[in-house]
Design a protein around this motif. Structure first.
Motif, PDB file in Angstrom:
ATOM      1  N   TRP A 877       7.329   8.128   7.635  1.00 24.86           N
ATOM      2  CA  TRP A 877       6.286   7.109   7.701  1.00 24.86           C
ATOM      3  C   TRP A 877       5.006   7.641   7.093  1.00 24.86           C
ATOM      4  O   TRP A 877       4.696   8.831   7.209  1.00 24.86           O
ATOM      5  N   GLU A 878       4.234   6.760   6.463  1.00 22.14           N
ATOM      6  CA  GLU A 878       2.921   7.122   5.936  1.00 22.14           C
ATOM      7  C   GLU A 878       1.892   6.100   6.407  1.00 22.14           C
ATOM      8  O   GLU A 878       2.181   4.897   6.448  1.00 22.14           O
ATOM      9  N   TYR A 879       0.701   6.602   6.747  1.00 21.52           N
ATOM     10  CA  TYR A 879      -0.376   5.715   7.189  1.00 21.52           C
ATOM     11  C   TYR A 879      -1.660   6.100   6.470  1.00 21.52           C
ATOM     12  O   TYR A 879      -2.011   7.276   6.391  1.00 21.52           O
ATOM     13  N   GLN A 880      -2.336   5.096   5.934  1.00 21.13           N
ATOM     14  CA  GLN A 880      -3.660   5.284   5.323  1.00 21.13           C
ATOM     15  C   GLN A 880      -4.662   4.441   6.087  1.00 21.13           C
ATOM     16  O   GLN A 880      -4.472   3.238   6.259  1.00 21.13           O
ATOM     17  N   ASN A 881      -5.737   5.086   6.540  1.00 21.99           N
ATOM     18  CA  ASN A 881      -6.806   4.371   7.228  1.00 21.99           C
ATOM     19  C   ASN A 881      -7.992   4.223   6.295  1.00 21.99           C
ATOM     20  O   ASN A 881      -8.555   5.207   5.823  1.00 21.99           O
ATOM     21  N   LEU A 975      11.043   0.483   2.629  1.00 20.63           N
ATOM     22  CA  LEU A 975      11.635  -0.592   3.420  1.00 20.63           C
ATOM     23  C   LEU A 975      10.599  -1.511   4.040  1.00 20.63           C
ATOM     24  O   LEU A 975      10.784  -2.725   4.075  1.00 20.63           O
ATOM     25  N   LEU A 976       9.519  -0.933   4.551  1.00 25.83           N
ATOM     26  CA  LEU A 976       8.520  -1.727   5.257  1.00 25.83           C
ATOM     27  C   LEU A 976       7.126  -1.334   4.798  1.00 25.83           C
ATOM     28  O   LEU A 976       6.840  -0.153   4.561  1.00 25.83           O
ATOM     29  N   LEU A 977       6.255  -2.339   4.693  1.00 26.06           N
ATOM     30  CA  LEU A 977       4.847  -2.109   4.388  1.00 26.06           C
ATOM     31  C   LEU A 977       4.024  -3.116   5.182  1.00 26.06           C
ATOM     32  O   LEU A 977       4.184  -4.327   5.011  1.00 26.06           O
ATOM     33  N   PHE A 978       3.171  -2.592   6.066  1.00 20.14           N
ATOM     34  CA  PHE A 978       2.296  -3.438   6.866  1.00 20.14           C
ATOM     35  C   PHE A 978       0.870  -3.247   6.353  1.00 20.14           C
ATOM     36  O   PHE A 978       0.318  -2.144   6.427  1.00 20.14           O
ATOM     37  N   ALA A 979       0.273  -4.330   5.839  1.00 19.37           N
ATOM     38  CA  ALA A 979      -1.069  -4.247   5.279  1.00 19.37           C
ATOM     39  C   ALA A 979      -1.672  -5.636   5.209  1.00 19.37           C
ATOM     40  O   ALA A 979      -0.963  -6.626   5.013  1.00 19.37           O
ATOM     41  N   LYS A 980      -3.013  -5.708   5.337  1.00 20.56           N
ATOM     42  CA  LYS A 980      -3.723  -6.962   5.132  1.00 20.56           C
ATOM     43  C   LYS A 980      -3.964  -7.225   3.649  1.00 20.56           C
ATOM     44  O   LYS A 980      -4.335  -8.331   3.272  1.00 20.56           O
ATOM     45  N   TYR A 981      -3.758  -6.204   2.841  1.00 21.44           N
ATOM     46  CA  TYR A 981      -3.953  -6.345   1.400  1.00 21.44           C
ATOM     47  C   TYR A 981      -3.089  -7.480   0.868  1.00 21.44           C
ATOM     48  O   TYR A 981      -1.912  -7.605   1.226  1.00 21.44           O
ATOM     49  N   THR A 982      -3.655  -8.318  -0.006  1.00 23.77           N
ATOM     50  CA  THR A 982      -2.957  -9.532  -0.451  1.00 23.77           C
ATOM     51  C   THR A 982      -2.103  -9.320  -1.695  1.00 23.77           C
ATOM     52  O   THR A 982      -1.434 -10.261  -2.144  1.00 23.77           O
ATOM     53  N   GLY A 983      -2.125  -8.126  -2.268  1.00 25.11           N
ATOM     54  CA  GLY A 983      -1.251  -7.827  -3.390  1.00 25.11           C
ATOM     55  C   GLY A 983       0.029  -7.154  -2.911  1.00 25.11           C
ATOM     56  O   GLY A 983       0.323  -7.086  -1.719  1.00 25.11           O
ATOM     57  N   TYR A 984       0.807  -6.634  -3.869  1.00 28.23           N
ATOM     58  CA  TYR A 984       2.065  -5.984  -3.517  1.00 28.23           C
ATOM     59  C   TYR A 984       1.839  -4.708  -2.715  1.00 28.23           C
ATOM     60  O   TYR A 984       2.464  -4.486  -1.686  1.00 28.23           O
TER      61      TYR A 984
END
Length: 1014
Positions: A877-881, A975-984
């Motif tokens: 898993w990777e997380y960017q704040n 497999l999974l990407l959780f983000a508010k970003y509206t692009g890919y």
């Protein structure tokens, strides 16, 4: 007397005969704990005759009584024993330095236990990256090491971006130096197969990378490939692995578009009214509230899914006097587009070591790689900018060909059909690459050795393109046809000699070396293109016609002569420890390079490091190992080939006036780094590493504008000017939650935070894209215009009126609309409504305001590895704040009124916003804070579920005599990407700018793999 003399002579002859005869000698070789050591080489000194010890450490061979047996095993001190009259010789080997776990070989004088390194070196072994193998070597490090940011390419065949501890240079490449089996890698990591890799070692900063001098300010990644040394002597192993599955775009993250249109509808056709260019005619209302006659997601049509395939085979063998590994790989990666061939890669590798007697070792490595890339346009921009109601599969009325080129009624003369662009283009490239190394090492004594090494990385690139006559997707008339060819070659050679002395002297362990390195690299190339073809369908320069005006063919081209770079480097390093607990390391390196100015040809780099294993002096409950260390070191950044020269361009046989003034004093950028670190192993379950580093990246290599007097007519000069300060904090925590004979559960968590600031900048502030270089700024800060979102943010004149708009309005005349934007209250839901921008007191819009920062607040990642008997699960898993990504693709959608904010059909009449207001937010594609989005995200990078069939399981089905091991796995990537970003993908774009301008979509891969060992 004669009888006595005769008897004496007979005894002497018998004795000499006995001495001359070989005798059977047997024995056992054990380690420092008394356990038998398998695979130890037992050689008769001065010959290549010998055997290897059995699994229990025993051996037997014939040897002359006058002979000497040499006992040699990797990581242990060589022992010698005279045979004499002995028939049994038992030997206990001791480690070369001490048994302190894994050894580090990169950036140090000689192989050193990791626990005795007084600076930060991180490593990743095969256990971590083999679970879900990345498609290339560089991507395998994503989320594995604190302070190392990896941005894998979603484009098939594309190489990853890698950055260690932020930028060291404002204007130069910030990628680390890559060393593969001792060879400096100049080309892409995308070519190299991960299955051959055994281990990565990463030197994160100048304090660790000083030994590599002026090429290592951005850190060093050393890659070691498999050589067969881990096999038992006398064994051969075959490993075969197949992985197959599907690639596809992450469809659920496809950017949203408007659900309504602004056009007039033709009741007779139920479709748009069109003008003579095929453009839909606007409805006079000026509002997008119409319902599309059809609505289609073209991304799903374009990215239908395609096959991902990898086939790999490896043969490994180890004998008493050497070892060899040969491997081959084929990979096909298409990126989810069935109409596109993507990238095919072929790898053939060979590594071998040969012991030539007890003192001489010859090692060779060779890797041949061929990659073939389909370079036809995968036009993501036109795909997303497409009219949702267009019929992309319709034929062209001009020639009956498929995929109507101008089906986009929003913008038919510029945003063409991506299907048509793809199938009607021809563009491909091939790279053939060879990476090789050869070394010979002579052990003069147990402590002293000499090693010579030669390495080469060379490649040849060829590409061709063709566009036929009548190509329709042009602005204006159909194309006249074009043809292109390009060729380039590159060669990088390194040659070195190293003298190493490593010995235990009482309580001191000394490791030292003296090193000389010669580098020569450069390449040549040309490209040629022609247009106005004469015969349809003929791909060749013979098809290029002549101009009717002057009779000259429609040809153009350019070439690049060999830009040869030569470097010589000398270094001396001394490291070691006292009583296994007080650590030290000193390096001095002298670099000379043809890239430096003639009056600044040589530069010196140094490192001083120290550490203390305090748990060797104090018993601390619960802490098994503790070390603190501090290091100061220097490394450099090289100028480009032409930076030091006076430059002028030749065009059409004419030389232009030189624009760049030569600099005889140009030198490398210098990074001075201070690092402190703490290492702990505690509670028999945890390992912890913390480090803080501060870099002063001075003598930045920058183009400085010159006045006419300063430059003598030249307008600029490349100089060493400016300093960039970098501060990085890193943590790594390992936790073994379960450790049993049949079950293991491990966690590894990393954290890093980097902050940068330009502290010196000896030129006027310099806008570069979305960034502005100036004192106080960071290379990652983004600048542009800001929309006013609070009444208090309006700019007031001295008389109390608002400067942002005309009309001498006061703050009471404004309100915040439903979008959170300040507008003139009277204009809401009218054609006069506009977004208001921050201005100065004169009313001029400010376009240099801080709107974001590509640098995250912090990064984290976690790997989980669970094993139960043969079953295993691996997750990464990777997380960017924090951090900012500028969504320029969404801004372009605003230009054509395709952005979802234009959807007004859900609002009642009187509450619909006019397109004129929404287009003011678009802001004619100027950098604007509205399009700067939060890049915070959580990503499941890798997931693997596997079952390992060992000999016990295989025996139950009668396959244990065929295979030693069979592994079956299911693998998912992205497999999974959780983000508010509206692009890919919020992690797209460069590390500094993070601009998403219709970059290639995030690709998800689902595969199954099976491997056999026999």
């Amino acid at each position: 007397m004669k009888r006595v003399l005769l008897t004496f002579m007979m005894l002497v002859l018998v004795s000499f005969y006995a001495i001359a005869q070989d005798r059977e000698v047997k024995g056992k070789v054990t380690d420092e704990t008394g356990q038998g050591l398998p695979g130890v080489n037992v050689l008769i000194k001065g010959t290549t005759t010998g055997v290897a010890t059995q699994p229990d450490g025993t051996y037997q061979l014939s040897a002359p009584a006058s002979g000497v047996l040499v006992f040699r095993f990797l990581g242990y001190v060589i022992e010698e024993r005279s045979v004499g009259s002995q028939t049994t010789i038992n030997v206990q080997l001791v480690p070369e330095v001490s048994n302190l776990g894994e050894f580090v070989v990169t950036g140090v004088a000689a192989a050193t236990p990791a626990k005795k390194i007084p600076f930060t070196v991180s490593s990743v072994n095969e256990k971590v990256f083999k679970q879900a193998p990345a498609t290339d070597v560089g991507s395998a490090l994503a989320g594995k090491i604190a302070g190392v940011r990896v941005q894998p390419s979603n484009v098939p065949g594309g190489g990853p971006g890698i950055q260690i501890r932020g930028n060291t240079s404002l204007s130069r490449n910030n990628g680390p130096l890559i060393v593969l089996d001792g060879v400096f890698i100049e080309g892409s990591l995308a070519n190299i197969n991960l299955q051959d890799v055994e281990r990565f070692e990463v030197l994160k900063g100048a304090s660790a990378a000083t030994l590599y001098g002026s090429r290592a300010a951005d850190g060093v990644i050393a890659i070691t490939t498999k050589r067969g040394k881990d096999l038992a002597v006398g064994t051969t192993q075959v490993y075969v692995r197949t992985e197959v599955g599907t690639d596809n775009a992450y469809q659920s993250r496809t950017p949203d578009k408007t659900q309504n249109h602004p056009f007039r509808m033709n009741p007779a056709t139920g479709d748009f009214f069109l003008d003579n260019t095929g453009t839909a005619v606007d409805d006079p209302s000026g509002i997008s509230d119409g319902v599309f006659p059809r609505y289609r997601n073209f991304v799903e049509d374009f990215f239908e899914g395609s096959t991902f395939f990898t086939q790999y085979a490896r043969l490994s063998s180890r004998g008493a006097t050497g070892n060899v590994v040969v491997s081959a790989e084929y990979q096909n990666q298409t990126g989810g587009i069935k109409l596109h061939d993507g990238s095919q890669r072929y790898n053939l590798s060979m590594n071998a070591d040969q012991y030539l007697g007890e003192k001489l070792t010859l090692s060779t490595s060779a890797k041949f790689i061929q990659t073939q890339n389909d370079n036809r346009p995968r036009n993501i921009r036109t795909l997303i900018m497409m009219d949702p109601s267009a019929d992309l599969l319709a034929v062209n009325e001009e020639d009956g060909s498929p995929y109507n080129y101008n089906a986009n009624r929003f913008s038919p003369t510029s945003e063409f059909n991506p299907f048509y662009q793809l199938v009607n283009s021809n563009s491909e490239s091939t790279r053939r690459r060879f990476i090789g190394a050869s070394s010979i090492k002579y052990d003069i004594s147990r402590a002293f050795s000499l090693e010579g090494r030669f390495g080469i990385d060379t490649w040849l690139d060829k590409s061709q393109s063709f566009q036929d006559i009548g190509y329709l997707a042009n602005q204006g008339s159909p194309g006249v046809g074009s043809v292109g060819r390009a060729f380039s070659d590159y060669q990088a050679i390194t040659s070195s000699i190293r003298a190493t002395y490593a010995k235990k002297l009482g309580d001191w362990n000394i490791r030292s070396n003296a090193f000389f390195l010669y580098e020569n690299r450069g390449g040549t190339g040309f490209n040629m293109s022609g247009s106005n073809l004469g015969i349809k369908g003929f791909n060749g320069f013979d098809n290029v016609t002549r101009s009717p005006n002057d009779g000259i063919p429609f040809l153009s081209g350019d070439s690049r002569m060999k830009d040869e770079i030569v470097s010589n480097s000398y270094s001396v390093s001394v490291g070691g420890d006292y009583m296994d607990k007080y650590l030290f390391d000193v390096v001095v390196r002298r670099d000379g390079s043809s890239l430096f100015g003639v009056d600044n040809r040589w530069n010196t780099f140094a490192r001083f490091s120290g550490g203390w294993r305090f748990t060797e002096d104090f018993d601390i409950d619960g802490i098994q190992e503790g070390k603190i260390n501090a290091s100061w070191g220097q490394a450099g950044t090289l100028p480009n080939f032409d930076d030091k020269f006076e430059r002028a361009f030749v065009n059409n046989g004419q030389i232009n006036n030189p624009s760049n003034l030569a600099n005889l004093f140009l030198g490398p950028g210098i990074t001075d780094e201070v690092e402190i670190g703490l290492n702990l192993e505690f509670l028999n379950k945890f390992s912890f590493l913390a480090s803080y580093s501060k870099q002063d990246n001075r003598d930045q290599i920058l183009s400085i504008p010159l006045s006419s007097i300063q430059g003598g007519g030249r307008t600029s000069q490349v100089q060493n000017a400016g300093t960039l300060e970098t501060n990085t904090l890193e943590f790594t925590l390992g936790y073994t939650a379960i450790k049993k004979s049949d079950m293991n559960l491990d966690f590894n968590v990393i954290f890093d935070r980097t902050r940068q600031e330009i502290t010196e900048f000896n030129r006027p502030r310099f806008p570069t894209g979305i960034n502005i270089w100036d004192v106080g700024n960071s290379p990652t800060t983004m600048f542009g215009s800001k929309i006013v979102r609070s009444i208090g943010d309006l700019t007031l004149r001295n008389d109390g009126t608002v400067a942002n708009v005309g009309g001498n309005l006061t703050p009471a005349d404004f309100k915040v609309n439903r979008d959170g934007h300040v507008i003139v209250a009277a204009n809401e839901f009218t054609a006069q409504e506009r977004a208001i921008f921050v201005t100065d007191a004169t009313g001029a819009v400010q376009d240099d305001l801080l709107i974001g920062d590509a640098q995250p607040e912090f990064n984290m990642a976690m790997q989980t590895n669970f094993n139960y008997k043969g079953f295993s699960v691996f997750m990464s898993w990777e997380y960017q704040n924090g951090g900012t990504t500028y969504n320029q693709g969404a801004q372009w959608l605003g230009r054509d009124r395709l952005h979802p904010m234009f959807s007004q059909g859900q609002y009642p009449d009187g509450q619909k916003q006019f397109n004129s207001y929404l287009l003011s937010i678009y802001n004619v594609n100027k950098y604007t804070d509205y399009w700067a989005e939060d890049a915070t995200h959580l990503r499941l990078r890798e997931l693997s579920v596997a079952y390992d069939f060992g000999s016990t399981q295989l025996s139950k089905i009668g396959l244990d005599r065929v295979f030693k091991n069979v592994n079956v796995s299911v693998i998912g990537r992205n497999l999974l990407l959780f983000a508010k970003y509206t692009g890919y993908d919020p992690a797209t774009g460069g590390f500094n700018s993070r601009v998403d301008d219709f970059n290639f979509p995030l690709v998800r891969t689902f595969t199954g793999a099976v491997s056999f060992t026999f």
